[in-house]
Structures are given as structure tokens and as C-alpha cells.
Motif scaffolding. Structure first.
Motif, PDB file in Angstrom:
ATOM      1  N   GLY A 234       0.850  -1.197   0.000  1.00 53.68           N
ATOM      2  CA  GLY A 234       0.000   0.000   0.000  1.00 53.68           C
ATOM      3  C   GLY A 234       0.882   1.241   0.000  1.00 53.68           C
ATOM      4  O   GLY A 234       1.998   1.203   0.522  1.00 53.68           O
ATOM      5  N   LEU A 235       0.378   2.324  -0.591  1.00 52.63           N
ATOM      6  CA  LEU A 235       1.188   3.545  -0.738  1.00 52.63           C
ATOM      7  C   LEU A 235       1.768   4.025   0.583  1.00 52.63           C
ATOM      8  O   LEU A 235       2.964   4.311   0.680  1.00 52.63           O
ATOM      9  CB  LEU A 235       0.332   4.646  -1.390  1.00 52.63           C
ATOM     10  N   SER A 236       0.965   4.107   1.638  1.00 52.69           N
ATOM     11  CA  SER A 236       1.491   4.714   2.867  1.00 52.69           C
ATOM     12  C   SER A 236       2.566   3.833   3.497  1.00 52.69           C
ATOM     13  O   SER A 236       3.590   4.337   3.951  1.00 52.69           O
ATOM     14  CB  SER A 236       0.389   5.070   3.860  1.00 52.69           C
ATOM     15  N   ASP A 237       2.398   2.511   3.485  1.00 52.79           N
ATOM     16  CA  ASP A 237       3.417   1.642   4.075  1.00 52.79           C
ATOM     17  C   ASP A 237       4.676   1.566   3.218  1.00 52.79           C
ATOM     18  O   ASP A 237       5.793   1.559   3.734  1.00 52.79           O
ATOM     19  CB  ASP A 237       2.861   0.228   4.282  1.00 52.79           C
ATOM     20  N   ASP A 238       4.509   1.503   1.902  1.00 49.16           N
ATOM     21  CA  ASP A 238       5.701   1.376   1.057  1.00 49.16           C
ATOM     22  C   ASP A 238       6.489   2.680   1.011  1.00 49.16           C
ATOM     23  O   ASP A 238       7.720   2.658   1.009  1.00 49.16           O
ATOM     24  CB  ASP A 238       5.321   0.838  -0.332  1.00 49.16           C
ATOM     25  N   LEU A 239       5.799   3.826   1.045  1.00 48.15           N
ATOM     26  CA  LEU A 239       6.519   5.096   1.178  1.00 48.15           C
ATOM     27  C   LEU A 239       7.203   5.126   2.550  1.00 48.15           C
ATOM     28  O   LEU A 239       8.327   5.613   2.691  1.00 48.15           O
ATOM     29  CB  LEU A 239       5.558   6.283   1.042  1.00 48.15           C
ATOM     30  N   GLY A 240       6.534   4.571   3.544  1.00 49.88           N
ATOM     31  CA  GLY A 240       7.112   4.472   4.890  1.00 49.88           C
ATOM     32  C   GLY A 240       8.439   3.711   4.875  1.00 49.88           C
ATOM     33  O   GLY A 240       9.384   4.096   5.560  1.00 49.88           O
ATOM     34  N   HIS A 241       8.522   2.649   4.075  1.00 51.88           N
ATOM     35  CA  HIS A 241       9.775   1.886   3.972  1.00 51.88           C
ATOM     36  C   HIS A 241      10.897   2.760   3.447  1.00 51.88           C
ATOM     37  O   HIS A 241      12.021   2.730   3.944  1.00 51.88           O
ATOM     38  CB  HIS A 241       9.612   0.693   3.021  1.00 51.88           C
ATOM     39  N   ILE A 242      10.586   3.554   2.405  1.00 48.54           N
ATOM     40  CA  ILE A 242      11.612   4.436   1.838  1.00 48.54           C
ATOM     41  C   ILE A 242      12.035   5.481   2.871  1.00 48.54           C
ATOM     42  O   ILE A 242      13.222   5.722   3.078  1.00 48.54           O
ATOM     43  CB  ILE A 242      11.098   5.098   0.530  1.00 48.54           C
ATOM     44  N   CYS A 243      11.066   6.093   3.556  1.00 47.24           N
ATOM     45  CA  CYS A 243      11.397   7.139   4.544  1.00 47.24           C
ATOM     46  C   CYS A 243      12.252   6.563   5.672  1.00 47.24           C
ATOM     47  O   CYS A 243      13.257   7.160   6.067  1.00 47.24           O
ATOM     48  CB  CYS A 243      10.122   7.736   5.134  1.00 47.24           C
ATOM     49  N   GLN A 244      11.837   5.395   6.156  1.00 43.98           N
ATOM     50  CA  GLN A 244      12.558   4.786   7.272  1.00 43.98           C
ATOM     51  C   GLN A 244      13.988   4.443   6.855  1.00 43.98           C
ATOM     52  O   GLN A 244      14.947   4.752   7.556  1.00 43.98           O
ATOM     53  CB  GLN A 244      11.817   3.519   7.667  1.00 43.98           C
ATOM     54  N   GLN A 245      14.108   3.814   5.688  1.00 41.08           N
ATOM     55  CA  GLN A 245      15.433   3.327   5.298  1.00 41.08           C
ATOM     56  C   GLN A 245      16.330   4.422   4.746  1.00 41.08           C
ATOM     57  O   GLN A 245      17.547   4.290   4.750  1.00 41.08           O
ATOM     58  CB  GLN A 245      15.272   2.148   4.344  1.00 41.08           C
ATOM     59  N   SER A 246      15.736   5.523   4.275  1.00 42.24           N
ATOM     60  CA  SER A 246      16.542   6.661   3.811  1.00 42.24           C
ATOM     61  C   SER A 246      16.697   7.708   4.920  1.00 42.24           C
ATOM     62  O   SER A 246      17.282   8.754   4.693  1.00 42.24           O
ATOM     63  CB  SER A 246      15.887   7.327   2.597  1.00 42.24           C
ATOM     64  N   ARG A 247      16.113   7.451   6.087  1.00 34.62           N
ATOM     65  CA  ARG A 247      16.131   8.408   7.207  1.00 34.62           C
ATOM     66  C   ARG A 247      15.625   9.771   6.735  1.00 34.62           C
ATOM     67  O   ARG A 247      16.296  10.799   6.871  1.00 34.62           O
ATOM     68  CB  ARG A 247      17.534   8.538   7.806  1.00 34.62           C
ATOM     69  N   ALA A 248      14.434   9.749   6.158  1.00 34.01           N
ATOM     70  CA  ALA A 248      13.863  10.965   5.579  1.00 34.01           C
ATOM     71  C   ALA A 248      12.401  11.101   5.972  1.00 34.01           C
ATOM     72  O   ALA A 248      11.780  10.151   6.459  1.00 34.01           O
ATOM     73  CB  ALA A 248      13.988  10.908   4.058  1.00 34.01           C
ATOM     74  N   GLY A 249      11.863  12.274   5.753  1.00 37.61           N
ATOM     75  CA  GLY A 249      10.434  12.512   5.909  1.00 37.61           C
ATOM     76  C   GLY A 249       9.807  12.687   4.532  1.00 37.61           C
ATOM     77  O   GLY A 249      10.502  12.623   3.510  1.00 37.61           O
ATOM     78  N   LYS A 280      -4.106   2.873   1.391  1.00 35.75           N
ATOM     79  CA  LYS A 280      -4.011   1.659   2.204  1.00 35.75           C
ATOM     80  C   LYS A 280      -3.980   0.385   1.392  1.00 35.75           C
ATOM     81  O   LYS A 280      -3.510  -0.649   1.849  1.00 35.75           O
ATOM     82  CB  LYS A 280      -5.199   1.589   3.165  1.00 35.75           C
ATOM     83  N   GLY A 281      -4.557   0.436   0.183  1.00 33.19           N
ATOM     84  CA  GLY A 281      -4.709  -0.790  -0.602  1.00 33.19           C
ATOM     85  C   GLY A 281      -3.389  -1.322  -1.099  1.00 33.19           C
ATOM     86  O   GLY A 281      -2.580  -0.583  -1.651  1.00 33.19           O
ATOM     87  N   GLY A 282      -3.175  -2.604  -0.921  1.00 33.16           N
ATOM     88  CA  GLY A 282      -1.927  -3.209  -1.382  1.00 33.16           C
ATOM     89  C   GLY A 282      -2.077  -3.845  -2.748  1.00 33.16           C
ATOM     90  O   GLY A 282      -3.113  -3.711  -3.406  1.00 33.16           O
ATOM     91  N   GLU A 283      -1.022  -4.506  -3.170  1.00 32.62           N
ATOM     92  CA  GLU A 283      -1.016  -5.359  -4.366  1.00 32.62           C
ATOM     93  C   GLU A 283      -1.265  -4.632  -5.673  1.00 32.62           C
ATOM     94  O   GLU A 283      -1.736  -5.228  -6.635  1.00 32.62           O
ATOM     95  CB  GLU A 283      -2.018  -6.519  -4.215  1.00 32.62           C
TER      96      GLU A 283
END
Ligand code: ADP
Ligand code: MG
Length: 344
Positions: A234-249, A280-283
Motif C-alpha cells: 500500500g502507498l502509505s506503508d511502502d513510502l514508509g519503507h523508503i522514509c525509514q530506510q533513507s532516514r527521511a520525511g 491503504k490498498g496493497g497489491e
């Protein structure tokens, strides 16, 4: 638990497993693992579809399920900038599965392999006391590897295609009659799969049943982007992965999230907010990537060349900004909220 259980388990394993050697350019934590070899980068990923978690046997046509299994495996390789090449296919099957079902599943997997140029060179087959398991490990090659961890402040956030369609399709399937569902399979176009040529809401259902992606798009974009992920959670979780792993907002503009006309009509009918479904929708198996503003023309040219829609939906901010979403002039926290496989 604020964090999804799946992520907590992966973190626990990452902490207790022996650390990888220097040849491993990238281990646990991205869309796929990367090995540096004398002839270039090799990219590895594995994905499993489990009956009653990812699909209902009675509702999901086996030919379309086979295609989905291959698309999901290929998606993680292309999200690294890689091109899929080889696969290992593992099946765990309860005794009562009909031969006819397995043949159709195999034909769907074969269609996916031909479409993506993927060669299945082995695997494993075993019994299962309960659900069907379909696991495909995919191995590919990549020149420029794109991780989730190298976006920088000021990068623009892009997504391909439209978001939320697969989730709305799943909702439609859950309320549809068996007859309506079996008619969806006949709409799948083998020559040039374009789900949006089918009548609605079967188009949305096809996005859930048999997503078909462009396997080369990730590698074509790799020279122009700083970070990339496929939208499977889902958009919010997958963007969350990028933010977390890039230490960004990040700041996302809600109105810019690309929504198909079919999803708009579906949401009107179901009384939901289409942007919420998309968040929220995945896949969807679309790509989310971050790139410098100066790369916009180059990226548009690549996407246009492949007939893919690209939308800039936001920008990368410093880490202490957090993750936010703008609705008109109001700015709110962007909450995580993807599909949770442990929540059912
Ligand atoms: P994706 O949604 O892109 O398929 P996942 O959320 O499944 O990614 O996995 C995130 C990362 O964790 C990946 O790098 C994956 O290889 C790794 N991973 C997931 N499950 C396991 C596991 N059981 N053991 C080791 N690594 C795992
Ligand atoms: Mg992924």
C-alpha cells in the motif's frame, strides 16, 4: 503493536541471523537481495501466495492466480532496477486439489514466464495438510541497483499507473456472484493484457486477480532515480519503507494520488474515499520512486516510451518533518495502514 507483526518478525530474524559476507551488497530489508559477482550484480527475491491469506481457491481463477504468482516475484526484481531471468517454483498442495486446477495454475505460471522472459529451472513440490502454497524465487541481473535507502531531501515522489484498483477489485470479488467472477477470467487478454479494456468492475477484479507489469521499467528508470520500491503493501506503508530506510520525511499531496475513473465510480458506489483506498490498498504492483526535480523530463521520456502514466505526488522532506499528507491547505500526519496479513 504500532508496527505490523510481519515487519517485527523480519527485524527479529535480521538481528539473530549470522551477518552476510562482503559479497552481499544488500541483504535483508529491501525489495530483493543483491550479490556482487565478477560479471555484475545478481538480484534475488522470493514471494509466497497462501490460500485463504492471499487468495480464495473458489474465487480466484487458477490461470489468473498463476500469472499473479509470477508478477509478484518479478515485481521485486524490477523494483531494484533488475531484469528477471530465472526462477525456482515451490508448491505445497493438499491431496484433494484437482488435476484440472493444477494444470490451469501451471498454464498461468507459464503465461507469466513467457510474458516476462523468465525461465523456471527448478523448484520443489510437496503435500500440505491445509492451504495451497505457491512460492516463486526469482533471480535476475541489474546494472544500476536502486535501493529504498538513498533518497535525499528535495527529491520528488513519483508513482506509476493508478493506485487502489486491486484493493477495490478484491472488495468487488468478495460481494460478487460466482457466475460474475468466472466471467472475469474470459476478459483477460492474452495478446496485449490491458485490464482497462474490460468492462467495469471486472477491470478492477483483474487488477487483483492477475496484475501484469512491465518487467523492464525498473531497469530503464534506474539511471534517473535515487530510491524505488514496488507498491505491494500500500502507498502509505511502502513510502514508509523508503522514509525509514533513507532516514527521511515526506509530504504527499492527497489530491495528486492517481485514481482511475473505475475506482472513482466504485468508491462513489461503496461510499468510500478513493484516496483512502489508494493509500491503504496493497497489491497494485506499481512503482514508487524518488528522483531529483532536474530528472523530471528524462523520467517522463522513459515513462512515455513505455506507455506508462507517471504522477508526482509529493516530495522528500528532512527526517524530523515526519510523514505528512496535505488535504487542500490542511496538513495531517500520514498514518501507516497497509494490508496486514496477520490481521485476519
Ligand atoms: P516485499 O513486500 O518487497 O516482498 P517483504 O516485506 O516481504 O518485502 O520483506 C522485506 C525484506 O525482508 C526483504 O528484504 C525480504 O527478503 C526480507 N525477509 C522477509 N521475510 C524474511 C524471512 N523470513 N527471512 C529472511 N528475510 C526475510
Ligand atoms: Mg517489494
Amino acid at each position: 503493536m504500532g508496527i505490523k507483526r510481519e515487519f517485527a518478525i523480519i527485524k527479529m530474524l535480521q538481528e539473530i541471523l549470522p551477518p552476510p559476507s562482503d559479497r552481499v551488497a544488500l541483504g535483508i530489508g529491501d525489495d530483493a537481495a543483491v550479490l556482487e559477482t565478477p560479471s555484475g550484480n545478481e538480484v534475488f527475491s522470493t514471494d509466497v501466495l497462501v490460500e485463504d491469506v492471499h487468495f480464495k481457491k473458489s474465487a480466484h481463477p487458477p490461470f489468473l492466480l498463476g500469472i499473479k504468482a509470477v508478477s509478484a516475484g518479478v515485481s521485486d526484481i524490477r523494483a531494484m532496477g533488475g531484469i528477471p531471468s530465472y526462477g525456482l517454483l515451490t508448491l505445497a498442495l493438499p491431496g484433494q486439489v484437482e488435476d484440472n486446477y493444477l494444470e490451469k495454475l501451471g498454464q498461468g505460471i507459464a503465461w507469466g514466464c513467457r510474458h516476462y522472459g523468465l525461465q523456471v529451472i527448478g523448484g520443489d513440490t510437496t503435500g500440505s495438510p491445509g492451504p495451497i502454497f505457491i512460492n516463486l524465487m526469482v533471480w535476475g541481473y541489474g546494472q544500476d541497483i536502486i535501493t529504498r535507502s538513498e533518497t535525499v531531501v528535495g527529491d520528488l515522489i513519483w508513482v506509476t499507473g493508478t493506485l487502489g484498483d486491486a484493493r477495490a477489485g478484491l472488495d468487488w470479488i468478495q460481494g460478487a456472484e460466482t457466475q460474475e467472477i468466472s466471467s472475469v477470467e474470459r476478459l483477460f487478454r492474452e495478446e496485449k493484457p490491458d485490464h482497462f479494456l474490460a468492462p467495469e468492475p471486472a477491470r478492477l477484479a483483474l487488477k487483483h486477480f492477475s496484475p501484469v507489469i512491465d518487467p523492464e521499467l525498473g531497469s530503464l528508470l534506474a539511471g534517473a532515480v535515487n530510491a524505488m520500491v514496488d507498491i505491494s503493501d500500500g502507498l502509505s506503508d511502502d513510502l514508509g519503507h523508503i522514509c525509514q530506510q533513507s532516514r527521511a520525511g515526506a509530504l504527499i499531496y492527497r489530491d495528486r494520488i492517481p485514481i482511475s475513473p473505475e475506482l472513482k465510480r466504485w468508491a462513489k458506489h461503496s461510499g468510500e474515499d478513493p484516496q483512502e483506498i489508494a493509500l491503504k490498498g496493497g497489491e497494485d504492483y506499481e512503482l514508487l520512486f524518488c528522483a531529483a526535480p532536474a530528472k523530471e523530463q528524462e523520467i517522463r521520456k522513459i515513462l512515455d516510451g513505455r506507455g506508462v502514466r507517471g504522477t508526482i505526488i509529493g516530495e522528500i522532506k528532512p527526517r524530523d518533518y515526519g510523514r505528512k499528507i496535505a488535504r487542500g491547505t490542511e496538513i495531517e500526519e500520514l498514518k501507516p495502514g497497509g494490508w496486514d496479513h496477520f490481521a485476519r
